[in-house]
Design a protein around this motif. Structure first.
Motif, short mmCIF file in Angstrom:
data_model
loop_
_atom_site.label_atom_id
_atom_site.label_comp_id
_atom_site.label_asym_id
_atom_site.label_seq_id
_atom_site.Cartn_x
_atom_site.Cartn_y
_atom_site.Cartn_z
N HIS A 40 0.81 -1.21 0.00
CA HIS A 40 0.00 0.00 0.00
C HIS A 40 0.85 1.27 0.00
O HIS A 40 0.90 1.99 -0.99
CB HIS A 40 -0.95 -0.03 1.21
CG HIS A 40 -1.77 1.21 1.35
ND1 HIS A 40 -2.01 1.80 2.57
CD2 HIS A 40 -2.39 1.98 0.43
CE1 HIS A 40 -2.76 2.88 2.38
NE2 HIS A 40 -3.00 3.00 1.09
N ARG A 41 1.58 1.52 1.08
CA ARG A 41 2.41 2.72 1.16
C ARG A 41 3.81 2.42 1.68
O ARG A 41 4.47 3.28 2.27
CB ARG A 41 1.73 3.79 2.02
CG ARG A 41 0.55 4.50 1.31
CD ARG A 41 1.04 5.29 0.12
NE ARG A 41 0.03 6.01 -0.64
CZ ARG A 41 -0.31 5.72 -1.90
NH1 ARG A 41 0.19 4.66 -2.50
NH2 ARG A 41 -1.17 6.48 -2.55
N HIS A 60 -1.98 1.30 8.04
CA HIS A 60 -3.41 1.44 7.78
C HIS A 60 -4.17 0.15 8.04
O HIS A 60 -5.32 0.01 7.66
CB HIS A 60 -3.67 1.87 6.33
CG HIS A 60 -2.91 3.09 5.91
ND1 HIS A 60 -1.69 3.02 5.28
CD2 HIS A 60 -3.18 4.41 6.06
CE1 HIS A 60 -1.24 4.24 5.04
NE2 HIS A 60 -2.11 5.10 5.51
N GLU B 102 2.67 13.70 2.60
CA GLU B 102 1.64 12.73 2.21
C GLU B 102 1.00 12.07 3.43
O GLU B 102 -0.22 11.88 3.48
CB GLU B 102 2.23 11.66 1.29
CG GLU B 102 1.16 10.69 0.82
CD GLU B 102 1.68 9.66 -0.15
OE1 GLU B 102 2.30 8.67 0.31
OE2 GLU B 102 1.49 9.83 -1.36
N ASN B 103 1.80 11.75 4.42
CA ASN B 103 1.27 11.15 5.63
C ASN B 103 0.29 12.10 6.33
O ASN B 103 -0.73 11.68 6.86
CB ASN B 103 2.42 10.79 6.58
CG ASN B 103 1.93 10.47 7.97
OD1 ASN B 103 1.34 9.42 8.21
ND2 ASN B 103 2.14 11.39 8.91
N ASP B 106 -3.29 12.01 5.11
CA ASP B 106 -3.93 10.70 5.19
C ASP B 106 -4.73 10.56 6.48
O ASP B 106 -4.23 10.92 7.55
CB ASP B 106 -2.82 9.64 5.12
CG ASP B 106 -3.35 8.24 5.31
OD1 ASP B 106 -4.03 7.73 4.41
OD2 ASP B 106 -3.08 7.65 6.38
N HIS B 109 -4.92 6.12 8.55
CA HIS B 109 -4.00 5.52 9.53
C HIS B 109 -4.39 5.86 10.97
O HIS B 109 -3.81 5.31 11.91
CB HIS B 109 -2.56 5.96 9.25
CG HIS B 109 -2.25 7.40 9.55
ND1 HIS B 109 -2.56 8.42 8.69
CD2 HIS B 109 -1.65 7.98 10.61
CE1 HIS B 109 -2.16 9.58 9.20
NE2 HIS B 109 -1.61 9.35 10.38
N PRO B 252 -2.82 2.49 -4.27
CA PRO B 252 -3.79 3.32 -3.53
C PRO B 252 -5.20 2.76 -3.62
O PRO B 252 -5.50 1.96 -4.50
CB PRO B 252 -3.69 4.67 -4.23
CG PRO B 252 -3.31 4.34 -5.64
CD PRO B 252 -2.59 3.02 -5.63
N ASP B 256 -7.26 6.97 -0.57
CA ASP B 256 -6.00 7.66 -0.83
C ASP B 256 -6.09 8.70 -1.93
O ASP B 256 -5.07 9.10 -2.49
CB ASP B 256 -4.92 6.63 -1.23
CG ASP B 256 -4.73 5.57 -0.17
OD1 ASP B 256 -4.51 5.95 1.00
OD2 ASP B 256 -4.81 4.38 -0.49
N THR B 258 -6.50 11.84 -1.94
CA THR B 258 -5.72 13.05 -1.71
C THR B 258 -4.25 12.79 -2.06
O THR B 258 -3.60 13.60 -2.72
CB THR B 258 -5.81 13.51 -0.24
OG1 THR B 258 -7.14 13.32 0.22
CG2 THR B 258 -5.41 14.96 -0.10
N SER B 259 -3.76 11.65 -1.60
CA SER B 259 -2.38 11.29 -1.88
C SER B 259 -2.15 11.12 -3.38
O SER B 259 -1.12 11.54 -3.93
CB SER B 259 -2.02 10.03 -1.09
OG SER B 259 -1.39 9.07 -1.89
#
Ligand code: GSH
Ligand code: FES
Ligand code: FE2
Lengths: 205, 280, 224
Positions: A40-41, A60, B102-103, B106, B109, B252, B256, B258-259
């Motif tokens: 994912h990231r 996540h 980027e984090n 988000d 998370h 993504p 995601d 926005t990212s």
């Protein structure tokens, strides 16, 4: 990695010569070896957590099965994750108290060291060559290094690390008593000190 | 290669904490010194003596290595009466400045990284929200973002569904607007200003403009430091350290968007300092 | 009891964690350590001339050393956390309380350098930190052979709490914890204790809570 160092419901970074991999044991005891990067990231999966029979990423919470398939994306709890989302998964097996991983198709069963059981693993800041050529060890036909520590017959398995250091597994005779194990473990610390000091000296020359 | 990010503005110090010794720091691999002159004025020079432009805004000292074509982006709320301006300080992070931004954009998370504060299982779902690149302002915007939060702010005592808006006005800066528990109808403003030291190393300066007359200033600072330090342990463990702009590298989902827009916007402008262009 | 506290300080966290494990309520007084350096103001230097946090005030008692605070908390609220049952364990507990200060200096120093750019010789602090981790690893390995999961005993004592935070946060100072299996098992045991609380960089064990069922969120939302 030693079997004893990986209880059920834990994930650890397995330090392979190619870099770290996520090694985990499910609640029922099944082992999996997977890439240490979440698709994912990119979070390291070895920082995740094991619930039941699946590994979750700490970032996540994406959940992965033992075969690498993504089972769940918590941001979309009712979505069936597409088949294509999977984490790279490799062969892993357990024998003689050690966990063995293989990034290609395994050519056979892992080696056997009859009469020996693993004691500890440690990282040493010198190359495997330097350990293999130390005066204190003898190379055996099966590739293991024989050494006498604190009066006990021991074996070393030395694995290279990407940074040039070594991951060293020390095996001891199965019958060794707890006191002997402690003595060997302490002698092992001294052995590491000697090697690292020698290495520094060589560099200085 | 720095490319067009050369001409953007970056934070390099907290104005209130800049003493007479100044601050020796770096910006995109260029060492520089932020000096407080005798009269109190602030001067920034590179090691070879070149003077750089200075802006004092949002509590921070800003500069640019290139020739900025626009002035520092505006945060109109910063001047709104009644807001408490919170200087959170600086934290160094071993990651790409772009990953840090980027984090920040988000929300998925929250239940795992900011557990019981900004999110908690089973409330993990990210509902559909709107994302656009606003052409006139040349900014990335996400609106109608909603998330269930156990303790959304220092002043929140119970769980609420919090509304968010996100804005990226510069390649390494982001501004978020969130439900303000103390003043329904207004938005609290929380920013992340990132100073790129190298492609894989940054100093992060969070800053806030809040409506909260109750909480002591130190509590507000600590709340934000706590949140950011939780993120830091993620940011230092993402592989690769650089932000992959190759779409095949990371997967993504709808959460995601926005990212995805941020990455697209970076690529479009060639804002690639801290990015990885081809999968390795 | 009043704790002068900084949320990102591993030393302050020792006291918050111990109090939580014991169920002792603390009155927290947050101190603007960074960026404000409030702990160096005259008001604070009067409380603690050393200029460090935490500071614990309990009635007339004012403590500035974490080992003393741990002893005080355990003596007043949880004597089981003191290794008083046998002389060896008691001595070992003292050994680790002192050792914890080496961790503060080495791992904690590397963390301050790396994260908050405090002046210091990062490489040398990291070297000392690795030495300390190796020492901890070998002792914890020996404890495992003795069927003891904790530093001084088969149950947790203040010695474990004194060492735990700086060890787990070693990566903040650029020191990897990957090659220490016994440390990993030990910190996992501590993170599983009833009353455990987190600090940034030290996570709870998410595996200890149940995997939610996809419809659970809707149900609770309806109840609200
Ligand atoms: N006296 C404390 C010292 C703890 C310590 O070093 N705390 C740090 C915060 S994490 C501190 O206050 N440092 C002061 C400074 O760096 O200025 C103890 O017994 O452990
Ligand atoms: S990075 Fe693993 S779930 Fe997002
Ligand atoms: Fe976060």
């Amino acid at each position: 990695m030693l079997s004893a160092d990986l209880p059920p419901m834990t994930v650890v970074p397995a330090l392979m010569p190619q870099g770290p991999f996520a090694l985990w044991r499910s609640e029922s005891g099944i082992l999996s070896l997977q890439a240490d990067r979440c698709p994912h990231r990119g979070m390291r999966l070895s920082h995740g957590f094991v619930r039941g029979e699946a590994l979750s990423c700490i970032y996540h919470g994406w959940r992965y099965a033992q075969n690498g398939r993504c089972l769940k994306i918590p941001a979309h709890p009712r979505l069936e994750p597409p088949e294509a989302i999977r984490v790279e998964t490799y062969a892993v097996t357990e024998s003689g108290g050690l966990i063995w991983g293989c990034l290609e198709t395994p050519a056979g069963a892992p080696p056997n060291f009859d009469g020996f059981a693993p004691l500890r693993m440690m990282s040493v800041k010198v190359s495997p060559q330097m350990i293999a050529t130390s005066d204190e060890v003898d190379r055996r036909a099966d590739g293991a290094l024989a050494i006498e520590l604190a009066g006990q017959h021991c074996l070393f398995l030395a694995r290279a690390q990407p940074d040039g250091s070594t991951l060293l597994f020390c095996l001891i005779e199965e019958a060794a008593a707890p006191e002997a194990r402690i003595a060997v473990s302490r002698a092992l610390e001294l052995f590491r000190c000697r090697l690292e000091a020698d290495d520094l000296q060589k560099e200085a020359l | 290669m720095i490319g067009p990010m050369m001409d953007a503005w970056y934070p390099v110090a907290l104005e209130s904490r800049l003493g007479t010794n100044g601050r020796s720091t770096r910006l995109m691999d260029t060492p520089l010194h932020v000096a407080r002159l005798n009269g109190g004025a602030i001067e920034i020079r590179t090691e070879d003596g070149r003077a750089l432009p200075v802006r004092l805004r949002y509590g921070h000292v800003w500069t640019s290595l290139g020739a900025p074509t626009t002035d520092l982006f505006d945060i109109p709320e910063a001047d709104q009466p009644g807001r408490r301006l919170v200087e959170v300080g600086v934290v160094r992070v071993r990651c790409s400045p772009l990953r840090a931004v980027e984090n920040f954009l988000d929300i998925a998370h929250f239940p795992f990284v900011h557990t019981d504060i900004l999110g908690a299982e089973p409330h993990t779902e990210v509902e559909k929200y709107e994302v656009e690149i606003r052409e006139k302002e040349d900014e990335v915007w996400a609106t109608q973002v909603k998330f269930y939060q156990p303790q959304a702010a220092k002043s929140a005592s119970t769980g609420i569904t919090t509304d968010y808006m996100y804005r990226v006005p510069a390649p390494t800066c982001s501004v978020l607007y969130k439900t303000c528990p103390a003043r329904p109808g207004e938005w609290d403003v929380i920013t992340l200003f990132v100073q790129p030291l190298a492609e894989d190393l940054c100093d992060v300066w969070p800053w806030m403009a809040l409506f909260d007359d109750e909480s002591p200033m130190t509590d507000l600072i600590h709340f934000q430091q706590m949140i950011f330090l939780q993120d830091r342990s993620i940011l230092e463990n993402q592989i690769p350290r650089l932000l992959p702009l190759d779409p095949g590298m990371e997967i993504p989902t709808r959460a995601d968007l926005t990212s995805v827009a941020y990455r697209r916007w970076l690529k479009r402008h060639n804002y690639t300092y801290g990015a990885q262009l081809v999968a390795q | 009891m009043k704790l002068y506290d900084y949320i990102l300080s591993p030393s302050c966290y020792k006291i918050r964690l111990m109090a939580s494990l014991l169920g002792v309520p603390l009155t927290l007084r947050p101190v603007d350590f960074h960026p404000g350096e409030e702990h160096l103001t005259p008001e604070f230097l009067a409380l603690n001339p050393a200029g460090t946090l935490p500071i614990l005030a309990d009635g007339g008692l004012l403590l500035t050393e974490t080992s003393a605070m741990l002893v005080h908390l355990a003596t007043s609220a949880g004597p089981d956390w003191l290794a008083r049952h046998d002389p060896q364990a008691a001595a070992s507990e003292q050994q680790w309380l002192s050792f914890a200060h080496r961790l503060t200096a080495s791992l904690g120093g590397a963390r301050l350098c790396d994260m908050f750019q405090r002046p210091g010789d990062l490489a040398s602090l990291q070297r000392q930190g690795i030495m300390a981790l190796r020492e901890l690893e070998v002792r914890l390995f020996e404890q495992r052979l003795r069927q003891q999961a904790f530093l001084a005993s088969d149950r947790p004592t203040i010695a474990d709490i004194a060492c735990f935070p700086h060890v787990v946060l070693a990566p903040d100072g650029g020191i990897s914890l990957d090659p220490y299996p016994s440390i990993r098992l030990w910190q996992r045991s501590i993170r599983g204790l009833p009353g455990f609380i987190e600090m940034p960089g030290i996570y709870r064990r998410h595996e200890l809570s149940e995997e939610p069922d996809p419809d659970a969120a809707n149900e609770t939302a309806e109840q609200v």
